[in-house]
Design a protein around this motif. Structure first.
Motif, PDB file in Angstrom:
ATOM      1  N   LYS A   1       0.744  -0.987   0.037  1.00 26.96           N
ATOM      2  CA  LYS A   1      -0.098  -0.200  -0.123  1.00 26.96           C
ATOM      3  C   LYS A   1       0.661   1.306  -0.194  1.00 26.96           C
ATOM      4  O   LYS A   1       0.539   2.422  -0.534  1.00 26.96           O
ATOM      5  CB  LYS A   1      -0.884  -0.032   1.317  1.00 26.96           C
ATOM      6  CG  LYS A   1      -2.087  -0.996   1.015  1.00 26.96           C
ATOM      7  CD  LYS A   1      -3.171  -0.700   1.897  1.00 26.96           C
ATOM      8  CE  LYS A   1      -4.423  -1.244   1.809  1.00 26.96           C
ATOM      9  NZ  LYS A   1      -4.488  -2.839   1.299  1.00 26.96           N
TER      10      LYS A   1
ATOM     11  N   HIS B   1      -5.941   2.907   5.837  1.00 27.67           N
ATOM     12  CA  HIS B   1      -5.756   1.688   6.410  1.00 27.67           C
ATOM     13  C   HIS B   1      -4.864   2.034   7.619  1.00 27.67           C
ATOM     14  O   HIS B   1      -4.334   3.423   7.597  1.00 27.67           O
ATOM     15  CB  HIS B   1      -5.025   0.842   5.605  1.00 27.67           C
ATOM     16  CG  HIS B   1      -3.804   1.290   4.922  1.00 27.67           C
ATOM     17  ND1 HIS B   1      -3.778   2.404   3.834  1.00 27.67           N
ATOM     18  CD2 HIS B   1      -2.567   1.334   5.096  1.00 27.67           C
ATOM     19  CE1 HIS B   1      -2.613   2.745   3.394  1.00 27.67           C
ATOM     20  NE2 HIS B   1      -1.705   2.093   4.311  1.00 27.67           N
TER      21      HIS B   1
ATOM     22  N   GLU C   1      -7.989  -2.103   7.029  1.00 28.17           N
ATOM     23  CA  GLU C   1      -8.472  -1.238   6.030  1.00 28.17           C
ATOM     24  C   GLU C   1      -9.983  -1.148   5.723  1.00 28.17           C
ATOM     25  O   GLU C   1     -10.581  -2.164   6.111  1.00 28.17           O
ATOM     26  CB  GLU C   1      -7.720  -1.908   4.722  1.00 28.17           C
ATOM     27  CG  GLU C   1      -8.348  -3.269   4.172  1.00 28.17           C
ATOM     28  CD  GLU C   1      -7.516  -3.640   3.270  1.00 28.17           C
ATOM     29  OE1 GLU C   1      -6.362  -3.855   3.180  1.00 28.17           O
ATOM     30  OE2 GLU C   1      -8.344  -4.084   2.202  1.00 28.17           O
TER      31      GLU C   1
ATOM     32  N   ASN D   1      -5.836  -2.890  -4.560  1.00 23.54           N
ATOM     33  CA  ASN D   1      -6.235  -3.810  -3.644  1.00 23.54           C
ATOM     34  C   ASN D   1      -4.639  -4.711  -3.123  1.00 23.54           C
ATOM     35  O   ASN D   1      -4.071  -4.328  -2.203  1.00 23.54           O
ATOM     36  CB  ASN D   1      -7.157  -4.911  -3.587  1.00 23.54           C
ATOM     37  CG  ASN D   1      -7.358  -5.977  -2.444  1.00 23.54           C
ATOM     38  OD1 ASN D   1      -6.822  -5.698  -1.246  1.00 23.54           O
ATOM     39  ND2 ASN D   1      -7.600  -7.158  -2.755  1.00 23.54           N
TER      40      ASN D   1
END
Ligand code: AMP
Length: 336
Positions: free
Chosen positions: A76, A89, A147, A230
């Protein structure tokens, strides 16, 4: 030459196999000594166990890509650095942190293990703060991520390949249906030119940042017409299996071409495809083969609940025919 912990691994059907732990330094050294290039189709191998191999052979995709993709937090961070949207997140190492994160970010959210989680393993959907104890009892510990739950209309993925000279080819976007966190089926090309352009831009950014070589996939949620990244996979991907019959060059061939430094093949789609996974049990092969335009793949694995044992791909020239054949196939396939 393959290395796998299981002597019955599907790869053993087509090439010699070394049997041993994937992080066993002796076995890895043996593999490296016999190989010009080493690649992988599973990303949960410690980067540190591959480092010594870099002195004797080439590791493609690069270890950096493997290491980023092993950790949802690093993944991420990379996406965010490249201006690719991700779900809000927080890193979680204690129950108190989860309580704070649920308060700060809100619910619903998904608590996931940062490492070794795939196909929905190691995840808990936290509907509201009242279920924090339950979430913690289920997967609590260190090395987690919380998240925000993404109210997606669809999930899509892009698969592409990059060669050592920097040539990049990208496959049409696939739309993916999951159940219990595991891919059930994919439809491609998915009819979203706008989203496809965006996914291509994001994929190129990631490939360039990692000086990537090989095939890579990135999975996205589509939320209000926007892509939210994702996760990425530094390998051939289940949502790219349709390319075997559905494109001029499959993702598998392009992976080999890329890591061997050969020119990459065309990713043009040959029609409209659907790829359906066989999970936990094998369906009736003969009845499926009676569907025109269907190709059947049996990996020769022992059945186990939720295990990917094979898949079929339907290729048609018209969307309507593909959808009808997919509906017929789905009647014959049970995911267990
Ligand atoms: P993953 O292991 O992260 O690919 O998650 C497996 C599946 O769980 C995804 O393909 C989604 O269907 C679902 N999922 C995971 N994370 C989220 C999220 N933040 N919001 C909504 N659904 C999710």
């Amino acid at each position: 030459m393959f290395l796998d912990s299981d002597p019955d691994a599907p790869g053993a059907q087509v090439a010699p196999i070394l049997v041993g732990d994937l992080e066993d330094p002796v076995r890895l050294a043996e593999l490296a000594a016999q190989s010009d290039i080493v690649t992988f189709d599973w990303e949960n191998i410690a980067g540190s166990s591959l480092r010594p191999l870099e002195r004797v052979t080439r590791i493609r995709p690069p270890r950096a890509a493997l290491e980023v993709s092993q950790d949802r937090l690093r993944e991420k961070a990379l996406f965010a650095r490249l201006n690719i949207p991700v779900a809000a997140h927080a890193a979680i190492d204690s129950k108190a942190q989860l309580v704070r994160a649920a308060r700060r970010l809100g619910t619903p959210g998904v608590l996931k293990t940062r490492r070794l989680g795939y196909d929905g393993k190691g995840q808990f959907v936290l509907r509201d703060a009242m279920h924090i104890d339950e979430a913690w009892d289920s997967i609590g510990g260190r090395g987690l991520i919380y998240e925000m739950f993404q109210p997606f209309s669809r999930e899509v993925s892009i698969v592409g390949a990059r060669s050592p000279t920097g040539e990049i080819v990208l496959y049409p976007l696939a739309a993916n249906r999951h159940g219990g966190g595991i891919l059930h089926y994919s439809i491609a090309p998915s009819a979203s030119p706008g989203l496809e352009r965006r996914a291509e831009i994001y994929m190129k950014r990631v490939m360039l940042a990692l000086r990537y070589v090989g095939v890579m996939a990135i999975e996205f949620f589509v939320v209000k017409g926007r892509l939210i990244a994702n996760e990425m996979a530094p390998r051939v991907h289940n949502s790219g299996h349709w390319t075997i019959e559905g494109c001029v060059t499959s993702q598998f061939e392009n992976h080999l071409r890329a890591i061997c430094g050969l020119p990459l093949g065309s990713t043009r789609a040959l029609g409209h495809t659907a790829m359906v996974n066989f999970l936990g049990n094998m369906p009736d092969r003969d009845r499926l083969l009676a569907i025109e335009g269907l190709a059947f793949h049996d990996y020769g694995k022992e059945p186990r609940p939720g295990r990917k044992l094979g898949h079929c791909t339907i290729l048609k020239s018209r969307v309507k025919d593909r959808n009808l054949a997919l509906a017929d196939a789905l009647k014959l396939i049970k995911w267990t």
